[in-house]
Design an enzyme around this catalytic site. Sequence first.
Site, PDB file in Angstrom:
ATOM      1  NE  ARG A  89      -2.752  17.105  11.023  1.00  0.00           N
ATOM      2  CZ  ARG A  89      -2.207  15.879  11.492  1.00  0.00           C
ATOM      3  NH1 ARG A  89      -2.279  15.672  12.981  1.00  0.00           N
ATOM      4  NH2 ARG A  89      -2.353  14.686  10.666  1.00  0.00           N
ATOM      5  N   GLY A  90      -1.701  23.949  12.013  1.00  0.00           N
ATOM      6  CA  GLY A  90      -1.912  25.117  12.548  1.00  0.00           C
ATOM      7  C   GLY A  90      -0.917  26.152  13.066  1.00  0.00           C
ATOM      8  CG  HIS A 122       5.305  19.749  31.060  1.00  0.00           C
ATOM      9  ND1 HIS A 122       4.306  20.151  30.143  1.00  0.00           N
ATOM     10  CD2 HIS A 122       6.157  20.955  31.563  1.00  0.00           C
ATOM     11  CE1 HIS A 122       4.912  21.427  29.724  1.00  0.00           C
ATOM     12  NE2 HIS A 122       5.707  21.787  30.492  1.00  0.00           N
ATOM     13  CB  SER A 144       4.663  22.162  20.774  1.00  0.00           C
ATOM     14  OG  SER A 144       4.483  23.114  21.899  1.00  0.00           O
ATOM     15  CB  CYS A 161       4.436  15.097  13.761  1.00  0.00           C
ATOM     16  SG  CYS A 161       4.219  16.769  14.723  1.00  0.00           S
ATOM     17  CB  CYS A 185       5.183  10.507  55.656  1.00  0.00           C
ATOM     18  SG  CYS A 185       4.621  11.588  54.295  1.00  0.00           S
TER      19      CYS A 185
END
Length: 303
Positions: A248-249, A120, A222, A265, A184
């Site tokens: 987590r989850g 990203h 993630s 993690c 520009c």
Amino acid sequence: MSRFDASAVERLCGLLAGRRVAVLTGAGVSTDSGIPDYRGPESPVRTPMTYQQFVGDAAFRQRYWARNHIGWRAMDGSRPNAAHRALARLERAGVVTGLITQNVDLLHTKAGHRRVIDLHGTYARVRCLGCAALISRMTLADRLEAANPGFAASATATGVEVAPDADAVVADTANFRMVDCARCGGMLKPDIVYFGENVPRERVATAFEMVEAADALLVAGSSLTVMSGLRFVRYAAKQGKPVAIVNRGRTRGDELATLTVDAGCADVLTALADSLGAERVRRLTGSAEVADVVQRRERFDLE
């Protein structure tokens, strides 16, 4: 190992041992570095700005740049945590063959990782949407500071709540002055993929090649809520490669995973690096003693 299920970590080590591992990371890897995430179990509800809002509304852009003018400094000053360092150790040991991150914080690179795909983009660059010129975020910071003298000091006088993606919570942004491209006069945008914006095709193709070349995929931190990351899990599973998820989850990819570990993690990845790093050395040298020496040396270098 009181912070997680030791038997789950043993299964994780067993699953990945002897395999070339590609890694996909999300915001949960960086929370221990003080960078919040969007979707963690304890995260407040946040609504990220979309690409359409940014390019279509000057008020949204003003709000974004005012907040980013404060938030990027916190991200720039963040440092890798144990999770980043563990993955870098696994790369040096030859276990991890490549890493795809959905984060824009550059912490994997700061930790010494060599083969990283910033899926990203990163907080550290700014792109002109008119002429495609790239400048550093530091260069833009100097220009914004000149255009808004005293804004940063005033906004941070009572402390700042850092938000994801180099953002910060700033209440009053109405008088913040934006700047345009010095070349520009075009619109400037962080070199970050926004919600509603596509990841460049070449970058996606390189990431798929990284997964293709590996024997297994490890997802760390993630929730896989968006397709940007989930597609790599689907691709690996379709090819019959083992997929392990540490988060987590629950995640959107759990049904495709060979193994899931519901935990933070840092501890899990550190244990994984301790185990697989030593196992890799034993396999290459045939010497448990050499493996133990190398493992102790790695720990000493990180202290």
